[in-house]
Motif scaffolding. Structure first.
Motif, PDB file in Angstrom:
ATOM      1  N   GLY A 191       0.783  -1.228   0.000  1.00 27.43           N
ATOM      2  CA  GLY A 191       0.000   0.000   0.000  1.00 27.43           C
ATOM      3  C   GLY A 191       0.811   1.272   0.000  1.00 27.43           C
ATOM      4  O   GLY A 191       1.614   1.538  -0.904  1.00 27.43           O
ATOM      5  N   GLY A 192       0.605   2.091   1.032  1.00 28.67           N
ATOM      6  CA  GLY A 192       1.208   3.413   1.081  1.00 28.67           C
ATOM      7  C   GLY A 192       2.575   3.474   1.713  1.00 28.67           C
ATOM      8  O   GLY A 192       3.031   4.565   2.084  1.00 28.67           O
ATOM      9  N   PHE A 193       3.255   2.325   1.850  1.00 27.01           N
ATOM     10  CA  PHE A 193       4.604   2.334   2.415  1.00 27.01           C
ATOM     11  C   PHE A 193       5.639   2.578   1.321  1.00 27.01           C
ATOM     12  O   PHE A 193       5.449   2.204   0.151  1.00 27.01           O
ATOM     13  N   LEU A 194       6.757   3.169   1.710  1.00 23.99           N
ATOM     14  CA  LEU A 194       7.832   3.490   0.774  1.00 23.99           C
ATOM     15  C   LEU A 194       8.496   2.204   0.279  1.00 23.99           C
ATOM     16  O   LEU A 194       8.859   1.331   1.072  1.00 23.99           O
ATOM     17  N   LYS A 195       8.629   2.103  -1.033  1.00 29.29           N
ATOM     18  CA  LYS A 195       9.252   0.923  -1.619  1.00 29.29           C
ATOM     19  C   LYS A 195      10.697   0.800  -1.141  1.00 29.29           C
ATOM     20  O   LYS A 195      11.435   1.775  -1.107  1.00 29.29           O
ATOM     21  N   GLY A 196      11.042  -0.408  -0.752  1.00 33.08           N
ATOM     22  CA  GLY A 196      12.383  -0.659  -0.242  1.00 33.08           C
ATOM     23  C   GLY A 196      12.531  -0.361   1.232  1.00 33.08           C
ATOM     24  O   GLY A 196      13.572  -0.673   1.826  1.00 33.08           O
ATOM     25  N   ARG A 197      11.505   0.254   1.820  1.00 37.97           N
ATOM     26  CA  ARG A 197      11.539   0.566   3.252  1.00 37.97           C
ATOM     27  C   ARG A 197      10.301   0.001   3.933  1.00 37.97           C
ATOM     28  O   ARG A 197       9.727   0.588   4.843  1.00 37.97           O
ATOM     29  N   CYS A 198       9.896  -1.183   3.468  1.00 42.04           N
ATOM     30  CA  CYS A 198       8.702  -1.839   3.997  1.00 42.04           C
ATOM     31  C   CYS A 198       8.991  -3.328   4.132  1.00 42.04           C
ATOM     32  O   CYS A 198       9.761  -3.901   3.346  1.00 42.04           O
ATOM     33  N   ALA A 199       8.380  -3.961   5.117  1.00 43.73           N
ATOM     34  CA  ALA A 199       8.609  -5.389   5.335  1.00 43.73           C
ATOM     35  C   ALA A 199       7.363  -6.040   5.905  1.00 43.73           C
ATOM     36  O   ALA A 199       6.520  -5.383   6.543  1.00 43.73           O
ATOM     37  N   ALA A 200       7.243  -7.347   5.651  1.00 48.14           N
ATOM     38  CA  ALA A 200       6.174  -8.136   6.256  1.00 48.14           C
ATOM     39  C   ALA A 200       6.675  -8.702   7.574  1.00 48.14           C
ATOM     40  O   ALA A 200       7.852  -9.034   7.712  1.00 48.14           O
ATOM     41  N   LEU A 201       5.758  -8.815   8.537  1.00 46.03           N
ATOM     42  CA  LEU A 201       6.093  -9.394   9.832  1.00 46.03           C
ATOM     43  C   LEU A 201       5.504 -10.797   9.906  1.00 46.03           C
ATOM     44  O   LEU A 201       4.309 -10.985   9.701  1.00 46.03           O
TER      45      LEU A 201
END
Length: 519
Positions: A475-485
């Protein structure tokens, strides 16, 4: 609450009461009032259930009834003017109401009050003109009978209010400021009110014609209300004519499709003596209940109370009892312990609450209902949202599918507060099945992926869960600065830095990092 600004000089023309007493009495009547810095204006907060008080005339009437203990009674003259409603509006804007008020001594203050009342009713009772739109005209500049019908977008032209050139409905919707603002309320066919000669009085719900513009020389008024609800339209007409009657106007019904359009019809109720005692816990006899209701504007005869036609909030006997309590004065009730015994117990809270508070986060509680526009601002998917069948406003049309847009809204509302701002919320979302989630966000100049990752892993460790982090876009998270938990081998949520375009959508200038996980 609606905020109403009224000049004390206008109020004092309608009711004899000092400024100090007016502020005190209105506040006790449920209309919190304060003097503004100029010393000349009062700011009055009006609750949504009292649209009859969205004007200085309604406020003055309420105050006068309370002081004198005498209800306001208005004479309604028989119909002399005719209007018709054509079948063509049944699928466009079906509800129509009308009235005439004669003999108003117009002044600048009355004109200002009329304009303010019209706009406040549009915003509240009218649901931003969707449910009700109001037109007030100089009737002496047109000729009866009037006709309410629907026409094509280019079938007619007229000079809209405050303009000098003729425009078609289509041109108004494309070029006029009011047309641009409210064009979404009009379909292919346009509602129109014309007189016997075909001259346009109004293009509801957008704009009146310049022909019937109110001026200081206007004395006789034609009121039209159109909308989607016959009940709300009737309520609006009653509120307007009663306000104008406070200014000395003489109310007159109209013939609508050959039948009188009835105005200000009272509703009869039995005096609620026993129920008042039961619910309020005070002993009152019939005479006392009658006197208290008279102070709230009711006309009382024998054992019956008649609610005035401009009061749209009286729907149940409990509403009368509430007015009895208001007139009695809440400060006059003597507090006492309830005669019941209860055993309380601790409501268990998630361990996440204590952990996040320990990490410096503050809890927020937001609305569970939302709308697709808010989800789009946060770039959150909402294809499987549960929509409300009969939403009352455009702001609450569906059950939220994510907590993150709401937290970003809170941050937007708080952007002038001292940084850092760290907030969290735990609550349900629907996709379409309900599930509980936890969302937390941090806004500061140093907000980063590393910060939110540290919070996520700290929560996982403190609750005894095995955590894994996997690079992923969402969604609205910055690409390359997002992760799944991933918790105990199952995907539980996502976290990261909010993308700049999403921050811009919410008017945020500081970096934000956030996480949303299933509970």
């Amino acid at each position: 609450m609606a905020q109403l600004q009224i000049a004390y000089s206008d109020l004092s023309e309608l009711v004899s009461c000092s400024k100090t007493d007016a502020i005190e009495k209105l506040t006790m009547l449920g209309f919190p009032t304060e003097e503004m810095e100029d010393g000349l204006t009062l700011n009055v907060e009006v609750t949504p259930n009292r649209p009859d008080c969205l004007c200085v005339e309604g406020i003055a009437r309420t105050l006068r009834c309370h002081i004198d203990g005498t209800p306001a009674v208005y004479e309604v003259g028989k119909a002399k003017i005719e209007a018709s409603k054509d079948e063509s509006v049944s699928s466009v804007r079906p509800a129509f109401g009308c009235a005439v008020v004669r003999g108003v001594s117009m002044s600048d203050s009355i004109l200002r009050s009329i304009m303010q009342m019209q706009e406040k009713l549009h915003e509240t009772l009218g649901r931003k003109r969707r449910k009700v739109a109001i037109g007030i005209h100089d009737i002496d500049r047109v000729q009866q009978p009037f006709k309410y019908y629907a026409c094509g977008r280019e079938e007619i032209s007229f000079v809209p209010l405050e303009k000098t050139e003729k425009m078609t409905p289509l041109e108004i919707m494309r070029r006029h400021e009011k047309g641009i603002a409210y064009a979404h309320l009009v379909r292919e066919k346009c509602p129109m009110i014309v007189d016997r000669n075909g001259d346009v009085l109004s293009f509801p719900p957008i704009i009146n014609g310049e022909l019937t513009k109110l001026t200081p020389s206007t004395t006789n008024l034609f009121i039209d209300c159109t909308g989607t609800s016959e009940e709300a339209v009737k309520q609006a007409v009653n509120i307007i004519v009663s306000a104008l009657a406070e200014r000395g106007g003489k109310i007159e019904e109209m013939l609508l499709n050959g039948a009188p359009y009835e105005l200000l019809r009272e509703k009869k109720w039995a005096l609620p003596v026993k129920e008042s005692e039961r619910l309020l816990g005070i002993k009152l006899d019939s005479a006392q209940v009658a006197a208290l209701l008279s102070k709230m504007g009711y006309r009382v005869e024998g054992n019956a109370a008649y609610a005035p036609g401009y009061r749209v909030d009286i729907m149940n006997e409990v509403d009368l009892i509430e007015d009895v309590a208001i007139a009695y004065g809440f400060n006059n009730f003597e507090p006492h312990l309830p005669e019941v015994s209860t055993i309380g117990h601790v409501n268990p809270e998630s361990a996440y609450h204590e952990l996040l508070v320990g990490l410096g986060f503050d809890e927020v509680i937001t609305w569970m209902l939302s709308n697709p526009r808010l989800a789009d601002k946060a770039a959150e998917p909402h294809a499987h949202s549960v929509e409300i069948e009969n939403p009352l406003t455009e702001d609450y049309t569906a059950f939220r599918t994510s907590l993150l847009p709401n937290l970003l809204t809170v941050l937007s509302d708080s952007k002038n507060e001292k940084l850092p701002i760290k907030i969290y919320e735990a609550g349900p979302v629907a996709l379409p099945h309900l599930e509980d989630r936890l969302c937390f966000a941090s806004m500061s100049a140093k907000a980063s992926f590393s910060e939110i990752k540290g919070v996520v892993l700290s929560l996982a460790e403190s609750t005894g869960k095995t955590a894994e982090v996997k690079a992923e876009e969402h969604g609205g998270f910055l690409k390359g600065r997002c992760a799944a938990l991933i918790l105990d081998g199952k995907k539980a949520g996502y976290f990261g830095e909010i993308a700049p375009d999403v921050l811009s959508n919410f008017g945020l200038e500081q970096p934000v990092c956030a996480a949303e996980i299933k509970l």
